[in-house]
Design a protein around this motif. Structure first.
Motif, PDB file in Angstrom:
ATOM      1  N   VAL A 135     -16.896  38.574  54.569  1.00  0.00           N
ATOM      2  CA  VAL A 135     -17.342  37.429  53.579  1.00  0.00           C
ATOM      3  C   VAL A 135     -18.584  36.933  54.111  1.00  0.00           C
ATOM      4  CG1 VAL A 135     -16.666  35.267  52.623  1.00  0.00           C
ATOM      5  CG2 VAL A 135     -14.799  37.218  53.126  1.00  0.00           C
ATOM      6  N   TYR A 136     -19.480  36.797  53.222  1.00  0.00           N
ATOM      7  CA  TYR A 136     -20.688  36.168  53.777  1.00  0.00           C
ATOM      8  C   TYR A 136     -21.286  35.226  52.427  1.00  0.00           C
ATOM      9  CZ  TYR A 136     -22.873  39.894  50.887  1.00  0.00           C
ATOM     10  OH  TYR A 136     -23.374  40.707  49.672  1.00  0.00           O
ATOM     11  N   GLY A 137     -22.125  34.207  52.803  1.00  0.00           N
ATOM     12  CA  GLY A 137     -22.897  33.515  51.666  1.00  0.00           C
ATOM     13  C   GLY A 137     -24.323  33.847  51.588  1.00  0.00           C
ATOM     14  N   PHE A 138     -24.746  33.667  50.192  1.00  0.00           N
ATOM     15  CA  PHE A 138     -26.338  34.096  50.263  1.00  0.00           C
ATOM     16  C   PHE A 138     -27.059  32.946  49.574  1.00  0.00           C
ATOM     17  CE2 PHE A 138     -24.816  35.510  46.410  1.00  0.00           C
ATOM     18  CZ  PHE A 138     -25.894  35.187  45.298  1.00  0.00           C
ATOM     19  N   VAL A 139     -28.358  32.852  49.852  1.00  0.00           N
ATOM     20  CA  VAL A 139     -29.224  32.000  49.122  1.00  0.00           C
ATOM     21  C   VAL A 139     -30.543  32.869  48.814  1.00  0.00           C
ATOM     22  CG1 VAL A 139     -30.615  29.749  48.851  1.00  0.00           C
ATOM     23  CG2 VAL A 139     -28.384  29.822  49.983  1.00  0.00           C
ATOM     24  N   LEU A 140     -30.874  32.779  47.388  1.00  0.00           N
ATOM     25  CA  LEU A 140     -31.873  33.735  47.071  1.00  0.00           C
ATOM     26  C   LEU A 140     -32.804  33.001  46.380  1.00  0.00           C
ATOM     27  CD1 LEU A 140     -33.307  36.569  47.061  1.00  0.00           C
ATOM     28  CD2 LEU A 140     -31.919  36.984  44.892  1.00  0.00           C
ATOM     29  N   GLY A 141     -34.217  33.127  46.713  1.00  0.00           N
ATOM     30  CA  GLY A 141     -35.157  32.213  45.988  1.00  0.00           C
ATOM     31  C   GLY A 141     -36.540  33.175  45.806  1.00  0.00           C
ATOM     32  N   ARG A 142     -36.949  33.267  44.437  1.00  0.00           N
ATOM     33  CA  ARG A 142     -38.327  34.089  44.417  1.00  0.00           C
ATOM     34  C   ARG A 142     -39.334  33.492  43.281  1.00  0.00           C
ATOM     35  NH1 ARG A 142     -38.571  35.937  39.298  1.00  0.00           N
ATOM     36  NH2 ARG A 142     -36.720  36.492  38.336  1.00  0.00           N
ATOM     37  N   VAL A 143     -40.349  33.749  43.453  1.00  0.00           N
ATOM     38  CA  VAL A 143     -41.405  33.188  42.643  1.00  0.00           C
ATOM     39  C   VAL A 143     -42.629  34.011  42.397  1.00  0.00           C
ATOM     40  CG1 VAL A 143     -42.397  31.586  44.454  1.00  0.00           C
ATOM     41  CG2 VAL A 143     -42.911  31.169  41.927  1.00  0.00           C
ATOM     42  N   SER A 144     -43.132  34.175  41.186  1.00  0.00           N
ATOM     43  CA  SER A 144     -44.407  35.102  41.219  1.00  0.00           C
ATOM     44  C   SER A 144     -45.333  34.356  40.277  1.00  0.00           C
ATOM     45  CB  SER A 144     -43.854  36.351  40.609  1.00  0.00           C
ATOM     46  OG  SER A 144     -43.348  36.517  39.391  1.00  0.00           O
ATOM     47  N   THR A 145     -46.426  34.393  40.461  1.00  0.00           N
ATOM     48  CA  THR A 145     -47.358  33.651  39.638  1.00  0.00           C
ATOM     49  C   THR A 145     -48.663  34.622  39.227  1.00  0.00           C
ATOM     50  OG1 THR A 145     -48.806  32.994  41.650  1.00  0.00           O
ATOM     51  CG2 THR A 145     -47.050  31.351  40.962  1.00  0.00           C
ATOM     52  N   ASP A 146     -48.976  34.450  38.091  1.00  0.00           N
ATOM     53  CA  ASP A 146     -50.356  35.117  37.523  1.00  0.00           C
ATOM     54  C   ASP A 146     -51.400  34.127  37.229  1.00  0.00           C
ATOM     55  OD1 ASP A 146     -52.155  36.823  36.337  1.00  0.00           O
ATOM     56  OD2 ASP A 146     -50.879  37.627  34.955  1.00  0.00           O
ATOM     57  N   GLY A 147     -52.489  34.212  37.939  1.00  0.00           N
ATOM     58  CA  GLY A 147     -53.322  33.089  37.814  1.00  0.00           C
ATOM     59  C   GLY A 147     -54.371  33.284  36.689  1.00  0.00           C
ATOM     60  N   ALA A 153     -47.597  34.979  25.745  1.00  0.00           N
ATOM     61  CA  ALA A 153     -46.764  36.294  26.127  1.00  0.00           C
ATOM     62  C   ALA A 153     -46.905  36.621  27.423  1.00  0.00           C
ATOM     63  CB  ALA A 153     -47.397  37.596  25.247  1.00  0.00           C
ATOM     64  N   ASP A 154     -47.855  35.760  28.195  1.00  0.00           N
ATOM     65  CA  ASP A 154     -47.812  35.994  29.614  1.00  0.00           C
ATOM     66  C   ASP A 154     -46.883  35.159  30.595  1.00  0.00           C
ATOM     67  OD1 ASP A 154     -49.955  37.977  28.990  1.00  0.00           O
ATOM     68  OD2 ASP A 154     -51.630  36.165  28.983  1.00  0.00           O
ATOM     69  N   ASN A 155     -46.459  35.462  31.431  1.00  0.00           N
ATOM     70  CA  ASN A 155     -45.813  34.525  32.476  1.00  0.00           C
ATOM     71  C   ASN A 155     -47.000  34.056  33.587  1.00  0.00           C
ATOM     72  OD1 ASN A 155     -43.318  34.899  31.177  1.00  0.00           O
ATOM     73  ND2 ASN A 155     -42.746  36.787  32.339  1.00  0.00           N
ATOM     74  N   ALA A 156     -47.078  32.715  33.714  1.00  0.00           N
ATOM     75  CA  ALA A 156     -47.965  32.407  34.547  1.00  0.00           C
ATOM     76  C   ALA A 156     -47.214  32.019  35.932  1.00  0.00           C
ATOM     77  CB  ALA A 156     -48.561  31.177  34.121  1.00  0.00           C
ATOM     78  N   ILE A 157     -45.739  31.570  35.707  1.00  0.00           N
ATOM     79  CA  ILE A 157     -44.790  31.100  36.909  1.00  0.00           C
ATOM     80  C   ILE A 157     -43.533  31.846  36.328  1.00  0.00           C
ATOM     81  CG2 ILE A 157     -43.791  29.851  38.302  1.00  0.00           C
ATOM     82  CD1 ILE A 157     -45.951  27.837  37.842  1.00  0.00           C
ATOM     83  N   ASP A 158     -42.915  32.653  37.309  1.00  0.00           N
ATOM     84  CA  ASP A 158     -41.731  32.998  37.073  1.00  0.00           C
ATOM     85  C   ASP A 158     -40.728  32.933  38.398  1.00  0.00           C
ATOM     86  OD1 ASP A 158     -39.220  34.376  36.649  1.00  0.00           O
ATOM     87  OD2 ASP A 158     -40.410  36.378  35.713  1.00  0.00           O
ATOM     88  N   GLY A 159     -39.813  32.177  38.203  1.00  0.00           N
ATOM     89  CA  GLY A 159     -39.025  31.584  39.448  1.00  0.00           C
ATOM     90  C   GLY A 159     -37.619  31.699  39.194  1.00  0.00           C
ATOM     91  N   VAL A 185     -30.996  28.765  38.893  1.00  0.00           N
ATOM     92  CA  VAL A 185     -31.918  28.117  37.767  1.00  0.00           C
ATOM     93  C   VAL A 185     -33.064  29.029  37.865  1.00  0.00           C
ATOM     94  CG1 VAL A 185     -33.183  26.308  37.636  1.00  0.00           C
ATOM     95  CG2 VAL A 185     -31.158  25.600  38.665  1.00  0.00           C
ATOM     96  N   SER A 186     -33.361  29.162  36.544  1.00  0.00           N
ATOM     97  CA  SER A 186     -34.494  30.068  36.138  1.00  0.00           C
ATOM     98  C   SER A 186     -35.727  29.301  35.619  1.00  0.00           C
ATOM     99  CB  SER A 186     -34.155  31.138  35.323  1.00  0.00           C
ATOM    100  OG  SER A 186     -35.362  31.771  35.011  1.00  0.00           O
ATOM    101  N   TYR A 187     -36.812  29.519  35.983  1.00  0.00           N
ATOM    102  CA  TYR A 187     -38.026  28.638  35.366  1.00  0.00           C
ATOM    103  C   TYR A 187     -39.193  29.510  35.263  1.00  0.00           C
ATOM    104  CZ  TYR A 187     -41.950  25.575  35.198  1.00  0.00           C
ATOM    105  OH  TYR A 187     -43.232  24.964  35.032  1.00  0.00           O
TER     106      TYR A 187
END
Length: 276
Positions: A135-147, A153-159, A185-187
């Motif tokens: 048994v284990y617990g996890f926390v996962l966070g990711r973010v990608s940005t396109d300047g 139609a473009d994803n400037a921020i996907d988190g 939570v998705s942003y």
């Protein structure tokens, strides 16, 4: 479907590299070919090594404390064609007993003739706490940005930020299988500045099966469900070490997104490495 068949011969790389005088210039093409063969062989070996998940059998034995690596690359051209490219990355790991935290980030920037052609940032935070062998617990966070994102139609921020429990169903030398699931939570923000925040659910499966000491199969599945879309990635691979000189990996990757007109993208990969 995209199909890729790549073969690299280590002895050829060594033979070409031996011509040090020729390798000083790209005019003959020797150095360019060396670089391409090296890149192909490195990518194939990375694919094979990545299949050997370091978390497969439990909490990896990372040394306590902070460790990591950083990289920086720059290239620039002047003359008939003017361009520059900058790539930077960092990977940090902090281990303290049953808690292992990893942070990775990559920045890619490029311009051609004074016009920006790439402004990408990608970062991932991954933390795992091992209560016991199963048994284990996890926390996962990711973010990608396109300047350079400018349209809807473009994803400037996907988190995404999620957390939950994980469990090892099978943990033997021949077969391992672990699953994890949680809330998050998705942003999303598009190129016009419009944003959308949604509750989401994430689930993952990591299955490993060894046919013998030289052949093993893996199937990695990730599912992300939000109000706007269901996204599924499934990577099935078979890795074979025929001899000390010959290794191969066959993989089939499926990327599903029900918010697209064509929901599934499929990719078949066959990679071979042979040295003599």
């Amino acid at each position: 479907m995209n199909m890729k068949l790549t073969a690299t011969v280590s002895a050829l790389v060594l033979a070409l590299t031996a011509g040090a005088g020729l390798a000083q210039t790209t005019l003959t093409g020797v150095r360019d070919l060396n670089d391409q063969l090296d890149d192909q062989e490195r990518d194939i070996n990375k694919d094979i090594a990545r299949a050997n998940d370091s978390y497969r059998f439990g909490n990896p034995s990372f040394r306590d404390g902070l460790s990591g690596s950083a990289s920086l690359g720059y290239s620039g051209k002047t003359g008939n064609n003017e361009s520059q490219e900058l790539n930077a990355g960092v990977r940090l790991r902090y281990a303290s007993g049953p808690l292992v935290q990893t942070l990775g980030a990559a920045i890619n920037y490029a311009d051609t003739a004074g016009v920006n052609t790439k402004e990408d940032v990608f970062a991932v935070y991954d933390a795992n706490y091992y209560f016991n062998d199963k048994v284990y617990g996890f926390v996962l966070g990711r973010v990608s940005t396109d300047g350079l994102a400018t349209t809807a139609a473009d994803n400037a921020i996907d988190g995404f930020l999620g957390f939950g429990p994980g469990y090892r169903l099978i943990n033997t030398e021949k077969t391992t299988w672990r699953i994890q699931a949680g809330l998050g939570v998705s942003y999303l923000e598009d190129g016009t500045g419009a944003s959308d925040t949604e509750m989401g659910y994430i689930a993952s499966s990591r299955l490993f099966y060894a046919f013998n000491e030289n052949v093993f199969a893996t199937m990695d599945t990730d599912i992300l469900k939000t109000d706007s879309a269901l996204r599924i990635n499934n990577d099935l691979g078979v890795n074979m070490k025929m001899t000390d000189a010959f290794s191969t990996r066959v993989s089939y990757l499926t990327e599903y997104n029900d918010s697209r007109a064509i929901r599934s993208d499929n990719k078949l990969g066959v990679s071979l490495v042979y040295g003599f």
